[in-house]
Motif scaffolding. Structure first.
Motif, PDB file in Angstrom:
ATOM      1  N   ILE A  57       1.708   9.817 -12.686  1.00 29.72           N
ATOM      2  CA  ILE A  57       1.914   8.430 -12.244  1.00 29.72           C
ATOM      3  C   ILE A  57       0.569   7.715 -12.140  1.00 29.72           C
ATOM      4  O   ILE A  57      -0.467   8.357 -12.024  1.00 29.72           O
ATOM      5  N   VAL A  58       0.638   6.378 -12.195  1.00 31.11           N
ATOM      6  CA  VAL A  58      -0.523   5.619 -11.728  1.00 31.11           C
ATOM      7  C   VAL A  58      -0.123   4.998 -10.400  1.00 31.11           C
ATOM      8  O   VAL A  58       1.047   4.696 -10.169  1.00 31.11           O
ATOM      9  N   HIS A  59      -1.104   4.827  -9.520  1.00 34.47           N
ATOM     10  CA  HIS A  59      -0.765   4.217  -8.242  1.00 34.47           C
ATOM     11  C   HIS A  59      -0.430   2.748  -8.472  1.00 34.47           C
ATOM     12  O   HIS A  59      -1.163   2.049  -9.156  1.00 34.47           O
ATOM     13  N   PRO A  60       0.688   2.272  -7.911  1.00 34.66           N
ATOM     14  CA  PRO A  60       1.133   0.910  -8.255  1.00 34.66           C
ATOM     15  C   PRO A  60       0.413  -0.208  -7.510  1.00 34.66           C
ATOM     16  O   PRO A  60       0.522  -1.369  -7.901  1.00 34.66           O
ATOM     17  N   SER A  61      -0.300   0.091  -6.454  1.00 33.83           N
ATOM     18  CA  SER A  61      -0.807  -0.993  -5.606  1.00 33.83           C
ATOM     19  C   SER A  61      -2.060  -1.644  -6.181  1.00 33.83           C
ATOM     20  O   SER A  61      -3.085  -0.991  -6.380  1.00 33.83           O
ATOM     21  N   SER A  62      -1.984  -2.946  -6.391  1.00 40.97           N
ATOM     22  CA  SER A  62      -3.170  -3.691  -6.827  1.00 40.97           C
ATOM     23  C   SER A  62      -4.123  -3.902  -5.663  1.00 40.97           C
ATOM     24  O   SER A  62      -5.341  -3.875  -5.840  1.00 40.97           O
ATOM     25  N   THR A  63      -3.575  -4.140  -4.471  1.00 36.63           N
ATOM     26  CA  THR A  63      -4.461  -4.489  -3.351  1.00 36.63           C
ATOM     27  C   THR A  63      -5.258  -3.283  -2.864  1.00 36.63           C
ATOM     28  O   THR A  63      -6.324  -3.440  -2.276  1.00 36.63           O
ATOM     29  N   ALA A  64      -4.732  -2.094  -3.113  1.00 37.91           N
ATOM     30  CA  ALA A  64      -5.463  -0.897  -2.681  1.00 37.91           C
ATOM     31  C   ALA A  64      -6.819  -0.801  -3.356  1.00 37.91           C
ATOM     32  O   ALA A  64      -7.772  -0.276  -2.785  1.00 37.91           O
ATOM     33  N   VAL A  65      -6.911  -1.328  -4.583  1.00 37.29           N
ATOM     34  CA  VAL A  65      -8.145  -1.199  -5.355  1.00 37.29           C
ATOM     35  C   VAL A  65      -9.309  -1.941  -4.674  1.00 37.29           C
ATOM     36  O   VAL A  65     -10.322  -1.326  -4.331  1.00 37.29           O
ATOM     37  N   PRO A  66      -9.184  -3.246  -4.415  1.00 38.85           N
ATOM     38  CA  PRO A  66     -10.289  -3.915  -3.718  1.00 38.85           C
ATOM     39  C   PRO A  66     -10.458  -3.428  -2.284  1.00 38.85           C
ATOM     40  O   PRO A  66     -11.585  -3.368  -1.787  1.00 38.85           O
ATOM     41  N   LEU A  67      -9.356  -3.093  -1.625  1.00 42.20           N
ATOM     42  CA  LEU A  67      -9.497  -2.641  -0.234  1.00 42.20           C
ATOM     43  C   LEU A  67     -10.347  -1.380  -0.178  1.00 42.20           C
ATOM     44  O   LEU A  67     -11.179  -1.209   0.716  1.00 42.20           O
ATOM     45  N   MET A  68     -10.168  -0.504  -1.131  1.00 41.26           N
ATOM     46  CA  MET A  68     -10.975   0.707  -1.144  1.00 41.26           C
ATOM     47  C   MET A  68     -12.433   0.367  -1.486  1.00 41.26           C
ATOM     48  O   MET A  68     -13.362   0.868  -0.854  1.00 41.26           O
ATOM     49  N   ALA A  69     -12.603  -0.526  -2.455  1.00 42.40           N
ATOM     50  CA  ALA A  69     -13.972  -0.892  -2.846  1.00 42.40           C
ATOM     51  C   ALA A  69     -14.710  -1.578  -1.697  1.00 42.40           C
ATOM     52  O   ALA A  69     -15.920  -1.426  -1.544  1.00 42.40           O
ATOM     53  N   LEU A  70     -13.969  -2.308  -0.881  1.00 40.94           N
ATOM     54  CA  LEU A  70     -14.582  -3.034   0.235  1.00 40.94           C
ATOM     55  C   LEU A  70     -14.738  -2.153   1.476  1.00 40.94           C
ATOM     56  O   LEU A  70     -15.160  -2.622   2.529  1.00 40.94           O
ATOM     57  N   GLY A  71     -14.336  -0.893   1.365  1.00 39.49           N
ATOM     58  CA  GLY A  71     -14.502   0.034   2.490  1.00 39.49           C
ATOM     59  C   GLY A  71     -13.492  -0.163   3.598  1.00 39.49           C
ATOM     60  O   GLY A  71     -13.778   0.065   4.775  1.00 39.49           O
ATOM     61  N   GLY A  72     -12.282  -0.582   3.217  1.00 36.67           N
ATOM     62  CA  GLY A  72     -11.246  -0.876   4.214  1.00 36.67           C
ATOM     63  C   GLY A  72     -10.697   0.367   4.897  1.00 36.67           C
ATOM     64  O   GLY A  72     -10.889   1.498   4.432  1.00 36.67           O
ATOM     65  N   SER A  73     -10.003   0.133   6.005  1.00 33.81           N
ATOM     66  CA  SER A  73      -9.334   1.240   6.711  1.00 33.81           C
ATOM     67  C   SER A  73      -8.023   0.742   7.299  1.00 33.81           C
ATOM     68  O   SER A  73      -7.794  -0.464   7.400  1.00 33.81           O
ATOM     69  N   LEU A  74      -7.180   1.682   7.687  1.00 37.09           N
ATOM     70  CA  LEU A  74      -5.863   1.339   8.220  1.00 37.09           C
ATOM     71  C   LEU A  74      -5.748   1.811   9.661  1.00 37.09           C
ATOM     72  O   LEU A  74      -6.136   2.931   9.978  1.00 37.09           O
ATOM     73  N   ASP A  75      -5.199   0.942  10.513  1.00 42.14           N
ATOM     74  CA  ASP A  75      -4.801   1.387  11.846  1.00 42.14           C
ATOM     75  C   ASP A  75      -3.353   1.817  11.771  1.00 42.14           C
ATOM     76  O   ASP A  75      -2.511   1.093  11.232  1.00 42.14           O
ATOM     77  N   VAL A  76      -3.082   2.979  12.297  1.00 41.96           N
ATOM     78  CA  VAL A  76      -1.752   3.548  12.184  1.00 41.96           C
ATOM     79  C   VAL A  76      -1.283   3.951  13.574  1.00 41.96           C
ATOM     80  O   VAL A  76      -2.062   4.472  14.362  1.00 41.96           O
ATOM     81  N   ALA A  77       0.004   3.679  13.851  1.00 44.17           N
ATOM     82  CA  ALA A  77       0.549   4.077  15.153  1.00 44.17           C
ATOM     83  C   ALA A  77       1.796   4.922  14.957  1.00 44.17           C
ATOM     84  O   ALA A  77       2.520   4.763  13.975  1.00 44.17           O
ATOM     85  N   SER A  78       2.011   5.844  15.903  1.00 45.63           N
ATOM     86  CA  SER A  78       3.279   6.571  15.943  1.00 45.63           C
ATOM     87  C   SER A  78       3.614   6.779  17.406  1.00 45.63           C
ATOM     88  O   SER A  78       2.803   6.436  18.275  1.00 45.63           O
ATOM     89  N   SER A  79       4.755   7.367  17.695  1.00 47.86           N
ATOM     90  CA  SER A  79       5.076   7.556  19.117  1.00 47.86           C
ATOM     91  C   SER A  79       4.118   8.565  19.745  1.00 47.86           C
ATOM     92  O   SER A  79       4.024   8.651  20.964  1.00 47.86           O
ATOM     93  N   LEU A 126       0.818  -1.216   0.000  1.00 45.54           N
ATOM     94  CA  LEU A 126       0.000   0.000   0.000  1.00 45.54           C
ATOM     95  C   LEU A 126       0.855   1.269   0.000  1.00 45.54           C
ATOM     96  O   LEU A 126       0.415   2.314  -0.452  1.00 45.54           O
ATOM     97  N   VAL A 127       2.078   1.135   0.523  1.00 47.23           N
ATOM     98  CA  VAL A 127       2.917   2.322   0.690  1.00 47.23           C
ATOM     99  C   VAL A 127       4.044   2.380  -0.351  1.00 47.23           C
ATOM    100  O   VAL A 127       4.790   3.336  -0.423  1.00 47.23           O
ATOM    101  N   GLN A 128       4.170   1.345  -1.176  1.00 44.81           N
ATOM    102  CA  GLN A 128       5.233   1.343  -2.196  1.00 44.81           C
ATOM    103  C   GLN A 128       5.153   2.600  -3.052  1.00 44.81           C
ATOM    104  O   GLN A 128       4.088   3.173  -3.246  1.00 44.81           O
ATOM    105  N   ARG A 129       6.301   2.996  -3.575  1.00 42.24           N
ATOM    106  CA  ARG A 129       6.363   4.207  -4.404  1.00 42.24           C
ATOM    107  C   ARG A 129       6.034   3.853  -5.852  1.00 42.24           C
ATOM    108  O   ARG A 129       6.129   2.709  -6.272  1.00 42.24           O
ATOM    109  N   PRO A 130       5.673   4.842  -6.654  1.00 38.17           N
ATOM    110  CA  PRO A 130       5.197   4.571  -8.019  1.00 38.17           C
ATOM    111  C   PRO A 130       6.268   3.990  -8.934  1.00 38.17           C
ATOM    112  O   PRO A 130       7.458   4.095  -8.680  1.00 38.17           O
ATOM    113  N   ARG A 131       5.798   3.406 -10.021  1.00 41.04           N
ATOM    114  CA  ARG A 131       6.680   2.750 -10.982  1.00 41.04           C
ATOM    115  C   ARG A 131       6.878   3.574 -12.241  1.00 41.04           C
ATOM    116  O   ARG A 131       7.436   3.065 -13.213  1.00 41.04           O
TER     117      ARG A 131
END
Ligand SMILES: Cc1cc2nc3c(=O)[nH]c(=O)nc-3n(C[C@H](O)[C@H](O)[C@H](O)COP(=O)(O)OP(=O)(O)OC[C@H]3O[C@@H](n4cnc5c(N)ncnc54)[C@H](O)[C@@H]3O)c2cc1C
Lengths: 335, 791
Positions: free
Chosen positions: A155-177, A111-116
């Motif tokens: 650019i086009v976004h390189p992530s294939s998995t982002a496409v279904p995750l967005m369609a399925l209404g996914g979300s990310l848990d993110v942590a920082s200090s 999901l975080v990879q840089r473009p190609r």
């Protein structure tokens, strides 16, 4: 490749404190190491999170799916529950990259990879996304580039998995200090109009700790397909992720997302409304595909993507509705 | 065109008359009386009557290759060895103002730095005075070698190479073939320039006119072209565009050079151990006996690996300076940029035929770019494939600021076939003839006639439907196209065979195995003569210390070296029998070698194992060396090898996707020496042909003049999942030309594939596909499905 420090972490806390300015996370390393070898990234330190057990695991519950960011694309593709209830995600993971990359590459990294974009990936081009003045794709070799939101950076976004995750209404848990937050995928990615040097809103020092997908309605089905020049390993030139919630033959609600069309995965609202309340037929599916592409603004060499996306969307809608088989022309479609 | 053809037919060697088989098995095979040199071994019968030759012997060094114990150039490790890294030009056209190596030299672990003084491969100005003198070679393409460093590790060498500071005074550049033809285009060379070929061919015509960047034409004229077209009842005229393809061998170019006062030893990934030796001897003013080149294992070259190359010369300089062996392998980017490619083409082809279906005229004007080299001509098929009384071809090279081309598996022919074989198809349709019948009418070459007949039946050609028959979006179609190639014999082909008293047998030759499997075939040849099995024979090749071997180009290796090997084996066998006969109490004339035994012809009770008989040798070793004898007759260059490819594809006309459903390659190559290896070569030929037709494309960006896809990610090569079912049929075509009668297959097996796919595309869709690669973008545009965009 520059000289760099390497910090091995066993816990999330170690990783969070190691992730100081100038450091970059390394999960599978298939993207970040490649950028370092190509001399377009030069982190002073790599923070290796690959051995953090707490960031692994796939849990399916009555409310949905929770995936540890270190799960590999291969593990996701082969997971029976994902195959059954989150089919689009399993499809996307299964047809990304090569078997070797799928065994190393994690979904967090995916999901975080840089473009190609080849201008971005070449140290010889000081392109806009790398902080330079010019987007070389505007008048250059742009056959693989974006057909939406492409006037600043194409650019086009390189992530294939982002496409279904967005369609399925996914979300990310993110942590920082500083704490934790949850980001819906729909607001995670950035278009160049918002920021042309970054692809998402992750802040320095943040780590994705989980990918959540709500449980689809029992009447919903999903599918993802990807088309490329080659049939096996290749980057998408068109793709589509579709979720349909069906009431008998009628579509109650549709979510349609495309990936290789724009600098971020894009919901195709124009297509979705064409289906809502209608039966899924060849006609309605084609109309949805056409509607999705009305606002496309191709560059000099990529107008061919418009008819491809029209058909990609239409065929994937029919596949999702069970009215057409997997497309043999799609990547892995003959496997 | 490619290599010297030695015609010794006028030489007065003593001859004897022999009856040998000629013709195609199952067709017109018969015995013919031929004069052959007296020293020659008796002619071989057809393959069915042989024990080792013509059999499916498995790869002699297969186990060593798959287990990793076979050492390729990159695997060589010598004591004290250094690693080198090239510094390449980052701009496409420039004068080099200065090169500052001081910082690199100061780095601990850096042992030598070298600045390139002469660049090999580029064309050279006919009159060097047309360019102002310059301390360093002018940069003509991005990726041109400028300097190199050698250090104790590859990482250090790479870091040091980045510290070499090169200052460029940029010159205007052009990287597009069409742009380069414009009258105001930047000039790649300020005056006429020519590129020297290599042992593998390449290099365009010399002494042709040059205007701007356009070098040519090289012309070929037969008959009267205008009359040919006025005689024609039907004419087709079209333009065809093909792309630049890079060789993309899995093993990159490279050497390990070890300069010692007494001898320079170079391990090289090369198709020509002898040509690398000769070039290094020349560049370093060394006698040939002080240069040794070794290529034990090699991972493909496809025509781009003949000379020492800039990297080989540089590595040798570095080794000399550092007093240590130097390892230098190119990376994939350098491979794409600087060591060769197949030129592109823009061909205007017009052909006509009379009402009765006979060709009356073929006219071809071609433009192609070989980068800053020459050799983009592609008229071979137009000139040589069909019988036609009026032919006119004009070939132009167009210079651009791109890496120079090198000979590439059938130089010019895949391009030429792509145009010619589509036009032939189109003309057949206009005349209302089946494409195979039309070819039968105009093609005099007997093996291809047989191949068409076999292919027609095997492929189910007669089930082929009218163009565009499928109503749905996915359309199936069949296509055919054929190849023409030339018999090239390299006379520097020699071998030595030794028999030891312990019964072991070995063969030595400088020839290298570039992947075709010549080691196995040589083992079969020696085994046949000695009544042993191929695994019994040790094969030592790929070393210039052995008798000279031919460079492997022009599909000449098997045809050139196997007769020398057989003759050496035959002489060694005779000497062996003479040596052991007295101890066995039989006259040597009465002895034969069969099934691992020495037997008396007259008394079947007298039989010894080969090993036991060898123990009776009078000396510990018997050796014989033989050179290549000229072909028994000069058959000329035309009509030597054919090959017909049948392909079925499906075209998804909505997605622009082409799927190759199946392929059938019917080929000839004289006497098939090893069907298993032939099939491997032909599989590779078909795959490389599909890859060329559908995927591969070198893309140079006009803004900076750099290649945007110098990798295997966006330079797309066919993979396992795109591989169709490939059926292969090899005919036995006895030529009666040498003691093995072997021919070649490497090149004829790749050139027709793209054309056959294009013809299948037409049969599927009813639309002509006149450009490669046939990507979804190209297909959808050709089918008129893409809205045009104004920039
Ligand atoms: C030949 C090839 C073909 C490919 N084809 C496809 C394809 O078709 N479709 C596709 O989708 N992808 C494709 N990929 C990309 C591949 O899927 C990704 O490289 C891989 O998924 C990245 O995962 P990784 O764990 O190796 O990431 P890494 O290289 O380790 O990391 C990538 C980036 O993500 C960051 N990161 C990693 N984990 C986290 C986290 N938990 N939180 C925050 N940031 C994190 C890293 O800091 C880094 O910046 C291809 C790659 C290759 C080499």
């Amino acid at each position: 490749m520059n000289r760099f420090a390497f910090t091995n972490c066993d816990t999330l806390d170690q990783a969070l404190s190691a992730l100081t300015p100038g450091a970059e996370l390394k999960a599978g390393g298939t993207d970040v190491l490649d950028r370092m070898k190509e001399r377009i990234s030069a982190p002073e330190k790599l923070v290796n999170i690959r051995n953090i057990q707490a960031l692994r695991g796939i849990d399916e519950s009555s409310t949905g799916l929770r995936i540890g960011p270190l799960m590999t694309l291969g593990e996701i593709a082969e997971h029976p529950a994902i195959q059954k209830n989150y089919t689009a995600l399993a499809n996307a993971a299964a047809h990304a990259a090569t078997p070797q990359i799928r065994n190393m590459g994690t979904i967090g990294g995916n999901l975080v990879q840089r473009p190609r974009c080849w201008y971005f990936r070449s140290a010889d081009y000081d392109c806009r996304r790398k902080g330079g003045e010019t987007c070389y794709a505007q008048i250059g070799d742009n056959e693989y580039h974006a057909i939406f939101h492409n006037s600043i950076c194409a650019i086009v976004h390189p992530s294939s998995t982002a496409v279904p995750l967005m369609a399925l209404g996914g979300s990310l848990d993110v942590a920082s200090s500083d704490g934790k937050r949850t980001i819906p995928l729909e607001t995670f990615f950035l278009l160049p109009e918002q920021n042309w040097t970054r692809e998402n809103i992750l802040r320095p020092g943040e780590i994705i700790t989980a990918i959540n997908v709500p449980k689809p309605a029992s009447t919903a089905r999903s599918a993802y397909q990807k088309w490329a020049e080659r049939e096996g390993t290749d980057w998408a030139i068109a793709d589509a992720g579709v979720v349909l919630d069906m009431d008998g033959d009628t579509c109650r609600k549709a979510a349609i997302v495309v990936g290789a069309a724009a600098p971020a995965p894009l919901r195709m609202h124009e297509a979705e409304v064409m289906l809502a309340g209608k039966p899924i037929t060849e006609e309605t599916a084609r109309a949805a595909g056409k509607a999705a592409m009305v606002k496309a603004s191709p560059l000099t060499h990529n107008a061919y993507k418009i008819p491809m996306f029209e058909v990609a969307i239409y065929r994937t809608i029919l596949l999702t509705a069970g009215k057409m088989g997997p497309d043999p022309s799609a990547v892995g479609g003959r496997a | 065109m490619l290599m010297k053809f030695v015609d010794d037919s006028k030489e007065n060697v003593p001859k004897r008359s022999e009856s040998l088989i000629v013709g195609i098995k199952g067709d017109d095979m018969h015995q013919a009386q031929v004069q052959i040199p007296t020293e020659e071994p008796p002619p071989l019968p057809e393959n069915d009557r042989l024990k080792a030759i013509g059999k499916r012997a498995t790869r002699w060094d297969g186990n060593l290759k798959v287990s990793g114990s076979g050492k390729y150039t990159a695997d060589i490790r010598l004591p004290g060895m250094l690693y080198a890294q090239m510094v390449d030009a980052t701009v496409p056209h420039a004068k080099v103002v200065s090169i500052d190596t001081t910082e690199a030299e100061k780095m601990p672990g850096v042992k030598a730095v070298h600045v390139v003084e002469h660049v090999l491969g580029n064309a050279q100005l006919r009159d060097p005075k047309q360019e102002l003198p310059s301390k360093y070679p002018i940069v003509r393409y991005a990726g041109q070698p400028v300097a190199a460093v050698a250090a104790v590790s590859p990482q250090l060498a790479r870091a040091a190479a980045l510290k070499v500071k090169v200052k460029y005074a940029p010159l205007p550049f052009v990287v597009d073939r069409d742009d380069a033809r414009k009258h105001d285009a930047p000039l790649v060379y300020p005056g006429p320039a020519d590129q020297a070929g290599t042992a593998g061919g390449g290099g365009g015509p010399k002494n042709v006119p040059q205007v701007g960047n356009v070098h040519g034409p090289a012309e070929h004229k037969v008959g009267y072209i205008d009359e040919g077209f006025s005689d024609a009842a039907e004419v087709v005229e079209a333009r065809y565009i093909t792309q630049v393809q890079t060789h993309s061998a899995l093993e990159t170019h490279g050497v390990v050079a070890d300069w010692k006062p007494d001898v320079l030893t170079v391990y090289a990934s090369t198709q020509g151990t002898s040509t690398v030796r000769d070039e290094l001897a020349y560049v370093f003013s060394l006698p040939k006996n002080k240069v040794r080149v070794i290529t034990e294992y090699m991972g493909g070259g496809f025509g781009a690996k003949f000379g020492a190359g800039n990297f080989g010369v540089v590595a040798t300089h570095l080794s000399k300076k550092a007093g240590a062996p130097v390892w230098l392998m190119l990376d994939r980017q350098q491979e794409h940029l600087s060591v060769g490619n197949r030129p592109d083409s823009d061909q205007s082809l017009k052909i006509g035929a009379k009402k009765d279906g006979t060709l009356s005229a073929i006219q071809l004007v071609s433009y192609g770019t070989a980068g800053c080299g020459t050799g983009a001509g592609c008229s071979g098929p137009a000139i040589n494939m069909y019988k036609c009384p009026n032919v006119h071809t004009q070939e132009y090279d167009v210079f651009i600021n791109g890496g120079p081309a090198a000979s590439f598996r059938a130089p010019g022919h895949p391009q030429g076939c792509f145009a010619l074989e589509q036009s032939i198809d189109e003309l057949a349709e206009k005349l209302g003839m089946d494409p195979l019948d039309f070819r039968d009418k105009n093609d005099e070459f007997e093996p291809r006639r047989v191949e068409r007949r076999i292919g027609r039946a095997k492929f189910g050609w007669d089930q082929r439907r009218k163009a565009g028959s499928d109503p749905g979006p996915v359309k199936r179609g069949m296509g055919v196209a054929q190849a023409v190639w030339y018999r090239i014999i390299h006379m520097d082909s020699a071998a030595e065979v030794r028999v030891h008293q312990d019964g072991s047998v070995e063969l030595m030759s400088g020839v290298q195995d570039i992947g075709g499997g010549i080691k196995t075939v040589l083992a079969q040849v020696v085994a046949e003569e000695f009544g042993l099995t191929p695994k019994d024979i040790s094969i030592r090749i790929g070393d210039t210390q052995y008798p000279s071997g031919p460079p492997s180009g022009g599909s000449c290796t098997t045809a050139s070296i196997t007769p020398a090997a057989r003759n050496a084996a035959y002489q060694a066998k005779l000497a062996f029998l003479r040596s052991v006969a007295p101890a066995l109490n039989v006259s040597s004339d009465d002895l034969v070698l069969q099934d691992g035994h020495v037997r008396s012809k007259s008394d079947s009770s007298k039989s010894w194992t080969f090993k036991r008989a060898a123990a009776k040798m009078r000396t510990s070793e018997i050796a014989a060396r033989a050179d290549r004898v000229p072909d028994y007759k000069n058959v000329g260059r035309r009509l030597n090898y054919g090959g017909v490819h049948f392909i079925e594809i499906s075209v998804d006309t909505e997605m622009g996707h082409i799927h190759v459903e199946r392929a059938l390659a019917v080929q000839d190559c004289g006497r098939p020496m090893n069907p298993l290896h032939l099939e491997s070569q032909i599989n590779g030929g078909v795959l490389q042909g599909i890859s060329y037709a559908l995927y591969e494309n070198r893309i140079l960006d006009k803004q900076k003049g750099l290649m945007v896809n110098p990798n295997f990610d966006f330079y797309k090569v066919i993979g396992a999942q795109e591989t169709p079912k490939i059926e292969i049929h090899v005919i036995e075509n006895y030529l009666g030309l040498s003691s093995t009668d072997a021919g070649g297959i490497g090149e004829p097996s790749t050139m027709a594939t793209a054309a056959a796919i294009a013809n299948a595309f037409y049969n599927a869709t009813g639309v002509r596909m006149r450009r490669t690669p046939m990507t979804p973008a190209a297909v959808l545009e050709t089918l008129g499905k893409v809205r045009s965009v104004t920039a």
